[in-house]
Scaffold this motif. Sequence first.
Motif, PDB file in Angstrom:
ATOM      1  N   PHE A  52       0.212   3.394   9.370  1.00  9.84           N
ATOM      2  CA  PHE A  52      -0.064   3.324  10.807  1.00  9.84           C
ATOM      3  C   PHE A  52      -1.522   2.980  11.075  1.00  9.84           C
ATOM      4  O   PHE A  52      -1.835   2.040  11.819  1.00  9.84           O
ATOM      5  N   VAL A  53      -2.435   3.731  10.455  1.00  8.78           N
ATOM      6  CA  VAL A  53      -3.862   3.477  10.666  1.00  8.78           C
ATOM      7  C   VAL A  53      -4.242   2.114  10.105  1.00  8.78           C
ATOM      8  O   VAL A  53      -4.991   1.346  10.729  1.00  8.78           O
ATOM      9  N   ALA A  54      -3.723   1.786   8.912  1.00  6.55           N
ATOM     10  CA  ALA A  54      -4.082   0.519   8.277  1.00  6.55           C
ATOM     11  C   ALA A  54      -3.624  -0.677   9.106  1.00  6.55           C
ATOM     12  O   ALA A  54      -4.296  -1.714   9.133  1.00  6.55           O
ATOM     13  N   TRP A  55      -2.479  -0.539   9.791  1.00  7.41           N
ATOM     14  CA  TRP A  55      -1.994  -1.649  10.609  1.00  7.41           C
ATOM     15  C   TRP A  55      -3.002  -1.996  11.700  1.00  7.41           C
ATOM     16  O   TRP A  55      -3.296  -3.163  11.944  1.00  7.41           O
ATOM     17  N   PHE A  56      -3.553  -0.982  12.331  1.00 14.38           N
ATOM     18  CA  PHE A  56      -4.560  -1.221  13.366  1.00 14.38           C
ATOM     19  C   PHE A  56      -5.875  -1.695  12.750  1.00 14.38           C
ATOM     20  O   PHE A  56      -6.546  -2.573  13.308  1.00 14.38           O
TER      21      PHE A  56
END
Length: 549
Positions: A52-56
């Motif tokens: 989730f964080v990496a996608w952003f």
Amino acid sequence: MMSDVDGIALTVFLFFFIVVTVMGFLAARWRRATTLDSLDEWGLGGRKFGTFVAWFLIGGDIYTAYTFIAVPATLYAGSLVGFFAVPYTIVLYPIIFIFLPRLWSVSHRHRYVTPADFVRGRYDSRPLMLAVAFTGILATMPYIALQLVGIQAVLDVMGIGGGDANWFQKDLPLFIAFAILAAYTYSSGLRAPALIAFVKDALIYLVIIVAVIYLPTQLGGWDGIFDSVQNSFDTFNKENADAIAAGEASGKGMMPNDMTTWAYASLSLGSALALFMYPHSVTAVLSTGKRNVIRRNASLLPAYSFLLGLLALLGFAAVAAGVQVENAQLAIPQLFEQEFSPWFAGVAFAAIAIGALVPAAIMSIAAANLWTRNIYKAFIRPDATDADEARQSKLMSLFVKLGALVFVLALPSDFAINLQLLGGIWILQTLPAIVLGLYTRWFHRHALLAGWAVGFVWGTVVAYQQPSVGDPGSHFGSPVAPLEIFGWHLSDKAVYIAVTALVLNLAVSVIMTLLLRSANVARGTDQTKPSDYHADAGDVDVTEELPST
């Protein structure tokens, strides 16, 4: 361009800018480690970000002022190859799906922080490591400069910077934004852009969706927009036929013609190959906590490509809306100022500015890590502690941003996309050492260094020789050039200089490797082993992913 500041737009803009500034400083407490005095924590966020964080965060690398300002500006200006950024991002994701998990594994096994760390471990070559580090730092600066150009465009349209004002009024707002970015990057490291990216992407999605739904209703639908654009470009070409024939102006069009198809294709391919050679892209990848996080993101990130296509079309919408600006970079901010209510224009301005701040922060951190690990510690202070490394990176992140300002001031920015493409010429020359090194040790370390030098120097010289259209004495005016190698003219069709330089790089690397291997010149010691390229979280010396992500 508006001459007076709109109070509502400015208030909305400042509100979001203050919100992300506060978030940037508070990010130091987010998933707080015992200390940020190490590159693993300050420069890689603890290596624990999940899908989730990496996608952003990775999206923050891709969705920059390049996409919101530079790409639509090329379409607004009638560039025949302006739409190349869309196929480039489509080609990109299968590439990163294949090779980046291998880089993640070997880097986490050996605690590599930068791609230059991997190159030194793989080839046992300090000169090659230095070449990769130097190239990464240099190539990142024009990319950061592009982000600053995006912020400057927004400030200019809002009436609080740029124009014909004196130096203090023209540049002070940009310097304030620059100083704030530098301060929270110094304080919070990679956690700052990772946290801010949530706000940035939410604003960007909101602005794009509203724009692509609302604008066609005001401009006669997309059919009406395309008709208006075609008529505008045809009129320009007819009125300026003599100047176009003399090379004093560029013809305008919506699609590539026979002379620009190679430029279009090579820009797409070269940009796709180059993007994840940039140190900031590698930094975002190495901050993840698990190998499969990268593959999941490679599958999810094409959603950004769809929005990029919609964003690019806003350049055509600006033409249909009758936006008139001398500097094409102002077209999209001016479109929002002209077509939307002040409060939504303020939201759009904030989205563009924040969309520039996030990648600028990641880029400066990545370049600083290269300096610290591969120049400072490798050559100046080999006994540097983790705290010394973190301190050096924090300071260097400030100098990198200052270097970006030099690019803003020294190079023509009428087409800011050239800043990114100039960096692409340089960074693509590190591909043989990094990507090929993930699969084979066949290439000789000295051959790779020679290939890098030939590609780097040749690409720089050819790029320097390209004038801006209508300004024969200028330099670095175009990233494409007729296909010519060392005076041997191959074609009048223009090709992205980075791709031609890479072909030369590979040719030299192959020929030199054959010669050096036949002469039994020492190849150095490879610190890696085959199993390192498949290591995952839970294996020895590999950090586990946090359950909460």
